[in-house]
Design a protein around this motif. Structure first.
Motif, mmCIF file in Angstrom:
data_model
loop_
_atom_site.group_PDB
_atom_site.id
_atom_site.type_symbol
_atom_site.label_atom_id
_atom_site.label_comp_id
_atom_site.label_asym_id
_atom_site.label_seq_id
_atom_site.Cartn_x
_atom_site.Cartn_y
_atom_site.Cartn_z
ATOM 1 N N ALA A 33 0.829 -1.210 0.000
ATOM 2 C CA ALA A 33 0.000 0.000 0.000
ATOM 3 C C ALA A 33 0.859 1.255 0.000
ATOM 4 O O ALA A 33 1.814 1.357 0.764
ATOM 5 C CB ALA A 33 -0.913 0.004 1.213
ATOM 6 N N GLU A 34 0.498 2.201 -0.854
ATOM 7 C CA GLU A 34 1.080 3.543 -0.789
ATOM 8 C C GLU A 34 0.395 4.325 0.318
ATOM 9 O O GLU A 34 1.033 5.075 1.060
ATOM 10 C CB GLU A 34 0.895 4.254 -2.135
ATOM 11 N N SER A 35 -0.927 4.102 0.438
ATOM 12 C CA SER A 35 -1.691 4.763 1.504
ATOM 13 C C SER A 35 -2.998 4.023 1.720
ATOM 14 O O SER A 35 -3.518 3.359 0.814
ATOM 15 C CB SER A 35 -1.978 6.224 1.148
ATOM 16 N N ILE A 36 -3.517 4.100 2.947
ATOM 17 C CA ILE A 36 -4.844 3.579 3.296
ATOM 18 C C ILE A 36 -5.530 4.697 4.070
ATOM 19 O O ILE A 36 -5.174 4.988 5.216
ATOM 20 C CB ILE A 36 -4.759 2.305 4.159
ATOM 21 N N ASP A 37 -6.502 5.350 3.442
ATOM 22 C CA ASP A 37 -7.111 6.546 4.022
ATOM 23 C C ASP A 37 -8.589 6.346 4.330
ATOM 24 O O ASP A 37 -9.308 5.653 3.604
ATOM 25 C CB ASP A 37 -6.963 7.727 3.057
ATOM 26 N N THR A 38 -9.044 6.985 5.400
ATOM 27 C CA THR A 38 -10.463 7.012 5.741
ATOM 28 C C THR A 38 -10.743 8.251 6.578
ATOM 29 O O THR A 38 -9.854 8.745 7.295
ATOM 30 C CB THR A 38 -10.874 5.752 6.527
ATOM 31 N N THR A 39 -11.958 8.745 6.465
ATOM 32 C CA THR A 39 -12.370 9.871 7.299
ATOM 33 C C THR A 39 -13.454 9.467 8.286
ATOM 34 O O THR A 39 -13.797 10.237 9.189
ATOM 35 C CB THR A 39 -12.911 11.023 6.423
ATOM 36 N N ASP A 40 -13.988 8.249 8.112
ATOM 37 C CA ASP A 40 -15.122 7.847 8.952
ATOM 38 C C ASP A 40 -15.025 6.413 9.477
ATOM 39 O O ASP A 40 -15.966 5.909 10.081
ATOM 40 C CB ASP A 40 -16.432 8.012 8.177
ATOM 41 N N GLN A 92 -15.320 3.787 7.939
ATOM 42 C CA GLN A 92 -16.248 2.899 7.227
ATOM 43 C C GLN A 92 -15.974 2.879 5.727
ATOM 44 O O GLN A 92 -16.206 1.870 5.062
ATOM 45 C CB GLN A 92 -17.693 3.319 7.486
ATOM 46 N N ASN A 93 -15.477 3.969 5.203
ATOM 47 C CA ASN A 93 -15.109 4.056 3.785
ATOM 48 C C ASN A 93 -13.604 4.285 3.684
ATOM 49 O O ASN A 93 -13.090 5.298 4.173
ATOM 50 C CB ASN A 93 -15.876 5.193 3.107
ATOM 51 N N PHE A 94 -12.913 3.324 3.048
ATOM 52 C CA PHE A 94 -11.456 3.355 2.980
ATOM 53 C C PHE A 94 -11.006 3.390 1.521
ATOM 54 O O PHE A 94 -11.575 2.696 0.664
ATOM 55 C CB PHE A 94 -10.862 2.111 3.653
ATOM 56 N N THR A 95 -9.988 4.192 1.254
ATOM 57 C CA THR A 95 -9.390 4.238 -0.076
ATOM 58 C C THR A 95 -7.960 3.724 0.015
ATOM 59 O O THR A 95 -7.158 4.238 0.795
ATOM 60 C CB THR A 95 -9.393 5.668 -0.638
ATOM 61 N N VAL A 96 -7.666 2.703 -0.790
ATOM 62 C CA VAL A 96 -6.341 2.095 -0.794
ATOM 63 C C VAL A 96 -5.652 2.416 -2.107
ATOM 64 O O VAL A 96 -6.189 2.134 -3.184
ATOM 65 C CB VAL A 96 -6.437 0.560 -0.622
ATOM 66 N N LYS A 97 -4.480 3.020 -2.017
ATOM 67 C CA LYS A 97 -3.651 3.285 -3.195
ATOM 68 C C LYS A 97 -2.419 2.388 -3.119
ATOM 69 O O LYS A 97 -1.777 2.280 -2.077
ATOM 70 C CB LYS A 97 -3.245 4.755 -3.260
ATOM 71 N N LEU A 98 -2.078 1.746 -4.241
ATOM 72 C CA LEU A 98 -0.971 0.793 -4.292
ATOM 73 C C LEU A 98 0.298 1.420 -4.826
ATOM 74 O O LEU A 98 0.261 2.358 -5.631
ATOM 75 C CB LEU A 98 -1.342 -0.401 -5.183
ATOM 76 N N LYS A 99 1.416 0.885 -4.382
ATOM 77 C CA LYS A 99 2.692 1.251 -4.988
ATOM 78 C C LYS A 99 2.766 0.613 -6.370
ATOM 79 O O LYS A 99 2.378 -0.547 -6.560
ATOM 80 C CB LYS A 99 3.844 0.753 -4.112
ATOM 81 N N GLN A 100 3.275 1.336 -7.322
ATOM 82 C CA GLN A 100 3.342 0.833 -8.681
ATOM 83 C C GLN A 100 4.643 0.072 -8.927
ATOM 84 O O GLN A 100 5.662 0.354 -8.316
ATOM 85 C CB GLN A 100 3.213 1.986 -9.679
ATOM 86 N N GLY A 101 4.567 -0.911 -9.806
ATOM 87 C CA GLY A 101 5.758 -1.649 -10.196
ATOM 88 C C GLY A 101 6.036 -2.906 -9.397
ATOM 89 O O GLY A 101 6.963 -3.654 -9.728
ATOM 90 N N ARG A 102 5.263 -3.170 -8.347
ATOM 91 C CA ARG A 102 5.464 -4.396 -7.575
ATOM 92 C C ARG A 102 4.912 -5.586 -8.357
ATOM 93 O O ARG A 102 3.872 -5.483 -9.007
ATOM 94 C CB ARG A 102 4.789 -4.278 -6.209
ATOM 95 N N SER A 147 -19.651 -2.742 6.490
ATOM 96 C CA SER A 147 -21.067 -2.691 6.881
ATOM 97 C C SER A 147 -21.274 -1.753 8.062
ATOM 98 O O SER A 147 -22.295 -1.074 8.160
ATOM 99 C CB SER A 147 -21.565 -4.091 7.245
ATOM 100 N N GLU A 148 -20.307 -1.745 8.968
ATOM 101 C CA GLU A 148 -20.315 -0.858 10.119
ATOM 102 C C GLU A 148 -18.919 -0.266 10.267
ATOM 103 O O GLU A 148 -17.988 -0.668 9.565
ATOM 104 C CB GLU A 148 -20.709 -1.637 11.382
ATOM 105 N N LYS A 149 -18.772 0.663 11.154
ATOM 106 C CA LYS A 149 -17.456 1.253 11.374
ATOM 107 C C LYS A 149 -16.503 0.199 11.945
ATOM 108 O O LYS A 149 -16.870 -0.565 12.835
ATOM 109 C CB LYS A 149 -17.560 2.444 12.328
ATOM 110 N N VAL A 150 -15.294 0.165 11.417
ATOM 111 C CA VAL A 150 -14.270 -0.778 11.870
ATOM 112 C C VAL A 150 -12.995 0.020 12.112
ATOM 113 O O VAL A 150 -12.240 0.319 11.192
ATOM 114 C CB VAL A 150 -14.026 -1.894 10.841
ATOM 115 N N SER A 151 -12.763 0.339 13.359
ATOM 116 C CA SER A 151 -11.680 1.260 13.681
ATOM 117 C C SER A 151 -10.303 0.699 13.382
ATOM 118 O O SER A 151 -9.376 1.452 13.067
ATOM 119 C CB SER A 151 -11.766 1.661 15.161
ATOM 120 N N ASN A 152 -10.138 -0.634 13.450
ATOM 121 C CA ASN A 152 -8.795 -1.181 13.277
ATOM 122 C C ASN A 152 -8.606 -1.895 11.937
ATOM 123 O O ASN A 152 -7.687 -2.708 11.787
ATOM 124 C CB ASN A 152 -8.451 -2.143 14.420
ATOM 125 N N LEU A 153 -9.453 -1.600 10.957
ATOM 126 C CA LEU A 153 -9.327 -2.293 9.670
ATOM 127 C C LEU A 153 -7.929 -2.160 9.053
ATOM 128 O O LEU A 153 -7.364 -3.151 8.600
ATOM 129 C CB LEU A 153 -10.394 -1.806 8.690
#
Length: 552
Positions: free
Chosen positions: A91-98, A100-110, A189-195
């Protein structure tokens, strides 16, 4: 995840004699690594054991296969060997503001080991495969927080729960979306603080496109994404890995080749280390723990570290064996076990008697959650058994896998139970770990049986939900308590870590009332190595850190 296959061999003295004789001294202490340095290249051999299943990340829930999976598959997150702190890997980054919704960006070239690039679809496809009930993946449960999981599960009963009206409604999780080649989103489905912390676990590994053409063949010769690739799996003999030349991550190893030599008994592996015929064993036999003999056998070639591992004894599901259904009987058996003496005399203080179901190494641990039920009190234990109407079966049984060093402590445990309760107790060996786990999984194992847990990720939740939540993949005793499940859900939704831990602790306290499994001791991993290698380090998970070990 992993029901541990921690193997310790049979000691020269019987367990009954050890329990009565008072051999052994205290905790050995010790360092958790050998000297640094060593050259790049060369090959090493390490103790291995028979994997329960084909080597597919989402279907590997034990250490025999898990140790191999961890070497050949990279994940979004990597856990620090020393502290288990998560850092980004694929992962380049794993972002969330709530939460419950997470955006995962990958490192390129792996790349995967077949040369194809690791892309977002490889995660989404792999997780959908893991979640889909008909695929029967033992780690599919870890996808449960993702939206749409329920529709991917079969709902029928009997031998084929996926037949007819029980067929899964969907084969994909609605909570996974590919945005572009290097971006995907996760909706829970619900908030998962440690995802994000969970995403370093092997079930969340990406799978290459070739997997989906023939999953069965893939399991025997997996195409991974990590610093090492699998060259050969010689069943019952060895698993051979070699360095992946195109690995471009930050967690590569120094040696060129790793061979897991499969042993049926850990004392054989230990003797081979002493003779320099094996380079590393991740288990010291009980015979060598007595009076710290291993330190004499392997001076400056041993290490010990407290790890996220717990040993337990689980009761067979009530439908399989109703003789243990009454919690009073379970409490009585637990109180009849002299943990302190067993740890001192069998393990020479290299374990810590457990007072609950969560390892002390993780945030959220609370001492003495088991209360009086984990304190040795033979008088109260016998009185409680009589209050429950006595034990109805012919004898109490405690099963273990005979290819590991569990004979001594299971016999000592049975001896303690027999002396306290006046009921015959027999420790019963099953030929090997794969057979043992198959019998448990098929619900053919009666009585009690040893269970161990090596944390998948550093969280109190990992010691509770995968093992005791209703229907969880490693819930070997089929424990079910709606209040326990409810507290787990509330904890996962908490934004504040302390508040979440409090909920998890409340859930753990319910286990003391129901006693689905008996806490025995927390893990300390002790390793030994040959004089050919250096840089041997024990991870917080109790495994070998292959990034640091080197040939002298």
């Amino acid at each position: 995840m992993r029901g541990t296959a921690r193997t310790v061999a049979v000691a020269a003295m019987s367990a009954v004699a050890l329990l009565a004789a008072g051999c052994g001294s205290g905790d050995s202490g010790g360092d958790d690594t050998s000297a640094a340095g060593g050259k790049t290249g060369g090959e090493i051999t390490v103790r291995g054991c028979n994997p329960e299943n084909p080597l597919v990340p989402s279907n590997t829930t034990e250490t025999c296969g898990g140790n191999v999976i961890d070497a050949i598959f990279s994940k979004l997150v990597h856990y620090d060997a020393e502290t288990a702190k998560p850092t980004n890997d694929l992962a380049e980054s794993i972002d969330t503001t709530d939460n419950q919704n997470f955006t995962v960006k990958l490192k390129q070239g792996r790349k995967f080991h077949d040369g194809t690039e690791i892309k977002a679809k490889n995660f989404v496809d792999a997780w959908n495969y893991a979640a889909y009930g008909p695929n029967g993946q033992s780690s599919g449960y870890f996808m449960e927080p993702i939206e749409g999981f329920g529709d991917t599960q079969c709902t029928g009963e009997g031998d084929d729960p996926c037949a007819g009206a029980g067929k899964a409604k969907a084969d994909k999780l609605t909570g996974l979306k590919v945005v572009d080649d290097y971006t995907f989103t996760i909706k829970t489905s619900e908030k998962v603080s440690n995802l994000p912390v969970r995403l370093g676990y092997s079930a969340f590994s990406p799978l290459p496109d070739v997997f989906f053409t023939d999953p069965k063949a893939f399991g025997d010769k997996p195409v991974g994404s990590g610093p090492y690739k699998l060259d050969a799996w010689n069943k019952e003999q060895s698993i051979v890995l070699s360095k992946f030349a195109d690995y471009s991550g930050d967690f590569g190893g120094k040696v060129d080749k790793i061979t897991f030599k499969i042993y049926q008994q850990s004392d054989a592996a230990y003797n081979d280390v002493i003779a320099n015929n094996l380079d590393i064993t991740d288990e010291i036999p009980t015979s060598a723990l007595i009076d710290e003999k291993y330190k004499q056998d392997l001076p400056d070639r041993n290490a010990e570290k407290e790890t996220g591992v717990i040993q337990t004894v689980t009761f067979a599901p009530t439908k399989v064996d109703p003789n243990y259904a009454d919690p009073k009987i379970r409490h009585a058996i637990s109180m009849a076990i002299d943990r302190d003496t067993i740890v001192k005399q069998i393990f020479n203080g290299t374990r810590q008697p457990a007072t609950g179901w969560v390892s002390p190494v993780v945030d959220g641990y609370k001492a003495d959650q088991c209360g009086e039920w984990c304190k040795y009190d033979p008088a109260k234990a016998k009185a409680l058994l009589q209050e429950a109407g006595g034990f109805k079966g012919d004898k109490i049984t405690l099963s273990y896998n005979a290819d590991a060093a569990h004979k001594d402590w299971t016999e000592a445990t049975c001896n303690s139970i027999k002396q306290a309760l006046g009921v015959d107790c027999v420790a019963t060996g099953v030929v090997d770990f794969a057979t043992f786990r198959t019998q448990i999984g098929e619900r053919k194992m009666k009585g009690m049986f040893r269970t161990g847990w090596q944390m998948d990720y550093p969280s109190i939740e990992n010691f509770l939900a995968p093992i005791f939540k209703t229907g969880a993949s490693s819930n070997d005793g089929d424990y079910s308590n709606p209040e326990f499940d409810k507290l787990l859900g509330e904890a996962a939704a908490e934004q504040d870590a302390a508040a979440a831990n409090s909920k998890y602790q409340q859930a753990e306290a319910l286990l003391a009332t129901d006693m689905p499994a008996i806490p025995m001791w927390y893990g300390k991993t002790t390793m030994g190595w040959s004089d050919k290698v250096t840089g041997v380090k024990i991870t917080a998970f109790g495994t070998i850190d292959f990034t640091s070990v080197a040939v002298k």
